[in-house]
Design a protein around this motif. Structure first.
Motif, short mmCIF file in Angstrom:
data_model
loop_
_atom_site.label_atom_id
_atom_site.label_comp_id
_atom_site.label_asym_id
_atom_site.label_seq_id
_atom_site.Cartn_x
_atom_site.Cartn_y
_atom_site.Cartn_z
N ASN A 114 2.76 20.01 76.48
CA ASN A 114 2.10 19.32 75.38
C ASN A 114 1.37 18.08 75.89
O ASN A 114 2.00 17.14 76.39
CB ASN A 114 3.14 18.93 74.34
CG ASN A 114 2.51 18.55 73.01
OD1 ASN A 114 1.41 18.01 72.97
ND2 ASN A 114 3.22 18.83 71.93
N TRP A 115 0.06 18.08 75.74
CA TRP A 115 -0.73 16.95 76.26
C TRP A 115 -0.83 15.80 75.27
O TRP A 115 -1.55 14.82 75.52
CB TRP A 115 -2.12 17.42 76.68
CG TRP A 115 -2.94 18.14 75.64
CD1 TRP A 115 -3.08 17.82 74.32
CD2 TRP A 115 -3.77 19.28 75.86
NE1 TRP A 115 -3.94 18.68 73.70
CE2 TRP A 115 -4.39 19.59 74.62
CE3 TRP A 115 -4.07 20.06 76.96
CZ2 TRP A 115 -5.29 20.66 74.47
CZ3 TRP A 115 -4.95 21.11 76.82
CH2 TRP A 115 -5.55 21.41 75.58
N ARG A 116 -0.10 15.86 74.17
CA ARG A 116 -0.09 14.78 73.18
C ARG A 116 0.11 13.42 73.81
O ARG A 116 -0.55 12.44 73.45
CB ARG A 116 1.00 15.04 72.15
CG ARG A 116 1.21 13.88 71.16
CD ARG A 116 2.61 13.88 70.57
NE ARG A 116 3.63 13.85 71.60
CZ ARG A 116 3.98 12.75 72.27
NH1 ARG A 116 3.38 11.61 72.01
NH2 ARG A 116 4.91 12.80 73.19
N ARG A 117 1.05 13.34 74.77
CA ARG A 117 1.41 12.04 75.32
C ARG A 117 0.24 11.39 76.06
O ARG A 117 0.10 10.17 76.05
CB ARG A 117 2.62 12.19 76.24
CG ARG A 117 2.42 13.11 77.44
CD ARG A 117 3.76 13.46 78.09
NE ARG A 117 3.62 14.13 79.38
CZ ARG A 117 3.48 15.43 79.54
NH1 ARG A 117 3.44 16.21 78.47
NH2 ARG A 117 3.37 15.95 80.75
N TRP A 506 -0.86 24.63 83.75
CA TRP A 506 0.18 24.88 82.76
C TRP A 506 -0.42 25.57 81.54
O TRP A 506 -1.59 25.37 81.22
CB TRP A 506 0.80 23.56 82.31
CG TRP A 506 1.99 23.16 83.10
CD1 TRP A 506 1.99 22.57 84.33
CD2 TRP A 506 3.36 23.35 82.75
NE1 TRP A 506 3.28 22.35 84.75
CE2 TRP A 506 4.15 22.82 83.81
CE3 TRP A 506 4.01 23.90 81.64
CZ2 TRP A 506 5.54 22.85 83.79
CZ3 TRP A 506 5.40 23.91 81.62
CH2 TRP A 506 6.15 23.40 82.68
N PRO A 507 0.39 26.38 80.85
CA PRO A 507 -0.06 26.87 79.55
C PRO A 507 -0.15 25.70 78.58
O PRO A 507 0.43 24.63 78.81
CB PRO A 507 1.04 27.85 79.14
CG PRO A 507 2.25 27.40 79.90
CD PRO A 507 1.74 26.84 81.21
N VAL A 508 -0.89 25.89 77.50
CA VAL A 508 -1.01 24.87 76.46
C VAL A 508 0.14 25.06 75.47
O VAL A 508 0.46 26.19 75.09
CB VAL A 508 -2.36 24.98 75.72
CG1 VAL A 508 -2.47 23.91 74.64
CG2 VAL A 508 -3.50 24.87 76.72
N ALA A 509 0.76 23.99 75.06
CA ALA A 509 1.93 24.05 74.18
C ALA A 509 1.60 24.74 72.86
O ALA A 509 0.49 24.61 72.33
CB ALA A 509 2.46 22.65 73.92
N ASN A 510 2.56 25.46 72.31
CA ASN A 510 2.38 26.12 71.02
C ASN A 510 2.04 25.12 69.93
O ASN A 510 1.26 25.42 69.02
CB ASN A 510 3.65 26.89 70.64
CG ASN A 510 3.86 28.11 71.51
OD1 ASN A 510 2.91 28.77 71.92
ND2 ASN A 510 5.12 28.41 71.81
N GLU A 511 2.62 23.94 70.00
CA GLU A 511 2.35 22.91 69.00
C GLU A 511 0.87 22.54 69.00
O GLU A 511 0.27 22.31 67.95
CB GLU A 511 3.19 21.67 69.28
CG GLU A 511 3.03 20.57 68.24
CD GLU A 511 3.82 19.33 68.58
OE1 GLU A 511 3.69 18.34 67.84
OE2 GLU A 511 4.55 19.34 69.60
N VAL A 512 0.27 22.51 70.17
CA VAL A 512 -1.16 22.22 70.28
C VAL A 512 -1.97 23.33 69.62
O VAL A 512 -2.89 23.06 68.83
CB VAL A 512 -1.58 22.08 71.76
CG1 VAL A 512 -3.08 21.90 71.88
CG2 VAL A 512 -0.84 20.95 72.43
N LEU A 513 -1.65 24.56 69.93
CA LEU A 513 -2.40 25.70 69.41
C LEU A 513 -2.29 25.80 67.89
O LEU A 513 -3.25 26.17 67.21
CB LEU A 513 -1.89 27.00 70.06
CG LEU A 513 -1.98 27.06 71.58
CD1 LEU A 513 -1.34 28.34 72.10
CD2 LEU A 513 -3.43 26.97 72.05
N GLN A 514 -1.13 25.44 67.36
CA GLN A 514 -0.94 25.51 65.91
C GLN A 514 -1.66 24.38 65.18
O GLN A 514 -2.15 24.56 64.07
CB GLN A 514 0.56 25.46 65.59
CG GLN A 514 1.32 26.70 66.06
CD GLN A 514 2.82 26.52 66.02
OE1 GLN A 514 3.34 25.49 65.57
NE2 GLN A 514 3.55 27.51 66.52
#
Length: 526
Positions: A114-117, A506-514
Motif C-alpha cells: 500500500n503506497w498510502r504512506r 510489488w503488486p498494488v494493494a487491494n485497498e488501493v484498487l478498491q
C-alpha cells in the motif's frame, strides 16, 4: 495533553486519512507523526508553524520508509543474503518475500503493498509549498530566504519519495498539487520514467538554493548551528546523491559519474569521511547508525533519517521500523533467536578474504572478527552490524526499543556507485581508485586493474558489486543492486526474465484498487 493539542491531533489524523491517495483508514504509524503533519487546519501564521510542518514532512517520509520494516524487507530480504529462522515470528510471510511470492494474502503484505504512506508525505510537501509563503507576511522573523530554503527541502523530499516509490512499484500516480480542501480525486498511474523525470527536474531546480550546510554563526537556521543540522536535512550533497541514484536506476551512468564526482570532490564541506570499522558498528553516539551520532560523524550520513531519543514533544525511539527488530537476539535483546540471519556458509562465501575487518580472522587471536556477526559458534549467528538498542526491554523479554537511523547512503556507498558507473562507461582503469578506497578502509589490499582483473571490465564490475554486497549488507541495498547488476551483466536468466516481466515490482494493494478505479494491478501480479 492539552485540549488544543488533542484537537490538532485529531484534525491532522483526519486530514492524513482523507488525503493519502488510497487510504480508507489510518494506522499506528500515522499516529506517531500527527503532531508534525502539515494539515489544512494548521495555522500558517508564524515561523514555528513553518518549522513544525517542515519537520513533519521528514517524519512522514521516514515513517513511509520504515513502516513494517519495509526498507529492509524490500532491500535485504527479497532475494538477499538473509535466511529466515525456522519458527520466527511471521516466518511464512518472511519466506514468501524471499521467494518473491508477494501476491499471497498476508495482512503484512497488504500493508507493504500500500503506497498510502508515501502519498501522505508527498501531500504534506505539497501543502507546505502552497501554504508556507503566507507566513512571510504574518511573521517578520520568517524571511524570504528562510522560506526559499524550506520550500526547496519540501520539493526535494517529494522528489525522493517519488523515486523510492518507482523502485518499489514502477508506474505510480504523479500528483503535484495538494488536496487539503477535503476533495478526493482518482488518479491513474503515470509512466515510471515520467515520474523519475519529474523527480530529477525538481531536484535540479532546488539544487542552487540548498547549501552544503545550514546555519552559520551570523545567520543560524532556525536558531541552530551547522553541526546540529549536519546529516539531518536535505543539503546540496543529499540532492546530488538522489540524482546519482535516480540516474543509476535509469541506467544513465554518464550522469551518475558526474554526480558522484561532485560528492566525492566536495565531501569535506559537510565533514563527510569514510567511516572506520569501529565507528561503523558502535551502538553509541560514536557509531554511524546511532540516531544521536555526534557531529564528527553526522556529515558521513549523506542521506539519513534519524529516530532521535527526544524530538520536541515526542520520544521517537520505537520497537518497529529498525533492522534490529529482525536481526538481533540474545545478548543484545531478550529474544532467543533472530527472525532473520546470515548463515555461516553464506558468511564464508561472501567474505572471502581473511584480512577483511568486517568478517575476517584476527591475526593475533586467530579468531573471526565480530564486527558484523556475533556468536559464530552458534547454529544461528547474530547479524550485529547495526545494534542501537535503547532501554526498554519488557518483562517478558520479547521486545526492545531501538534508536538506529536509516542511513540511505554514505560515502562508501557513493564511492562504489561511482566505480560501477565508470566501468559501465568503459573506464575501468579509473574505477579501480574508488573501489580500492573502500577496500582499504576495511583492511584489504589494493587491487590492480592490470594484474588482478587483466583489464577485464566484466570481472571488475562483478567485484564492485561483491564489494557493495560486503559493505552494505543490512542497509537495504542488495535487491536493487542485483537488479542494476543484472541489467549490466545479464548473467542470471531467471532474474533477467523477472525484470522484463515486471516481477521485480510489488503488486498494488487491494485497498488501493478498491479506492481508485483508475488503478490497475501491475501486470505481473494479475
Amino acid at each position: 495533553m492539552s485540549n488544543s493539542l488533542k484537537s490538532n491531533k485529531y484534525r491532522s489524523r483526519f486530514w492524513l486519512c482523507m488525503l493519502a491517495l488510497v487510504s480508507a483508514s489510518c494506522n499506528k504509524i500515522v499516529d506517531i507523526d500527527v503532531y508534525h503533519a502539515a494539515s489544512e487546519e494548521q495555522q500558517w501564521n508564524k515561523l514555528e508553524d513553518a518549522r513544525a510542518a517542515l519537520m513533519g514532512i521528514y517524519g512522514l517520509t521516514r515513517a513511509a520508509l520504515v513502516e513494517n520494516n519495509a526498507h529492509w524487507i524490500n532491500g535485504d530480504l527479497r532475494a538477499g543474503d538473509f535466511t529466515v529462522t525456522k519458527g520466527a515470528y511471521n516466518e511464512s510471510q518472511l519466506r514468501a518475500v524471499v521467494e518473491n511470492k508477494l501476491s499471497r494474502s498476508y495482512p503484512v503484505f497488504e500493508q507493504l503493498a500500500n503506497w498510502r504512506r508515501f502519498y501522505a508525505a508527498i501531500n504534506a510537501a505539497a501543502v507546505y509549498i502552497e501554504r508556507a509563503p503566507q507566513i512571510v507576511d504574518k511573521d517578520r522573523s520568517y524571511s524570504e530566504s528562510n522560506l526559499e530554503l524550506d520550500i526547496a527541502q519540501a520539493r526535494a523530499l517529494r522528489a525522493f519519495n517519488y523515486f523510492y516509490m518507482v523502485r518499489i512499484w514502477g508506474d505510480v500516480p504523479l500528483i503535484t498539487k495538494s488536496f487539503d480542501n477535503g476533495s478526493f480525486r482518482e488518479f491513474p498511474k503515470t509512466d515510471a520514467q515520467t515520474v523519475l523525470n519529474y523527480a530529477k527536474n525538481e531536484l535540479l531546480e532546488v539544487l542552487p538554493t540548498l547549501p552544503f550546510e545550514f546555519g552559520t554563526s551570523s545567520n543560524q537556521y532556525y536558531g541552530r548551528n551547522p553541526e546540529e543540522w549536519r546529516g539531518m536535512v536535505f543539503n546540496k550533497l543529499w540532492v546530488y546523491a538522489c540524482l546519482a541514484h535516480i540516474s543509476a536506476w535509469e541506467g544513465n551512468y554518464a550522469d551518475v559519474e558526474t554526480y558522484t564526482k561532485f560528492i566525492l570532490d566536495n565531501n569535506t564541506h559537510i565533514s563527510a569521511n569514510f567511516t572506520p570499522i569501529e565507528n561503523l558498528v558502535l551502538s553509541s553516539s560514536e557509531g554511524l547508525f546511532s540516531s544521536e551520532t555526534n557531529a564528527s560523524l553526522r556529515g558521513s550520513k549523506i542521506i539519513a533519517f534519524n529516530f532521535p531519543a527526544v524530538s520536541d514533544r515526542l520520544v521517537e525511539n520505537t520497537q518497529t521500523g529498525h533492522i534490529e527488530q529482525l536481526t538481533l537476539s540474545y545478548p543484545f535483546v531478550r529474544k532467543a533467536y533472530p527472525d532473520i540471519y546470515v548463515t555461516k556458509d553464506s558468511l564464508y562465501s561472501i567474505f572471502d578474504d581473511m584480512d577483511d575487518l568486517r568478517f575476517g580472522v584476527d591475526t593475533i587471536t586467530f579468531l573471526y572478527h565480530t564486527n558484523y556477526v556475533y556468536n559464530l559458534n552458534a547454529d544461528i549467528p547474530v547479524f550485529s552490524k547495526i545494534k542501537v538498542v535503547k532501554n526498554g526491554v519488557t518483562a517478558d523479554g520479547d521486545y526492545a526499543v531501538f534508536g538506529s537511523a536509516l542511513v540511505f547512503t554514505r560515502l562508501e556507498e557513493i564511492s562504489l556507485l561511482r566505480a560501477e558507473a565508470l566501468v559501465a562507461l568503459n573506464r575501468g582503469v579509473e574505477a579501480i581508485a574508488p573501489y580500492n578506497a573502500v577496500r582499504r578502509t576495511r583492511g584489504l589490499r589494493d587491487k590492480s586493474y592490470l594484474k588482478d582483473f587483466e583489464q577485464n571490465d566484466t570481472e571488475l564490475l562483478r567485484a564492485i558489486f561483491e564489494e557493495r554486497r560486503k559493505e552494505l549488507i543490512g542497509e537495504g541495498w542488495r535487491w536493487y543492486d542485483l537488479i542494476r547488476r543484472q541489467k549490466l551483466l545479464k548473467d542470471d536468466p531467471a532474474l533477467l526474465d523477472l525484470i522484463e516481466k515486471g516481477g521485480i515490482y510489488w503488486p498494488v494493494a487491494n485497498e488501493v484498487l478498491q479506492a481508485n478505479t483508475l488503478i490497475e494491478q501491475n501486470s505481473y501480479w494479475k
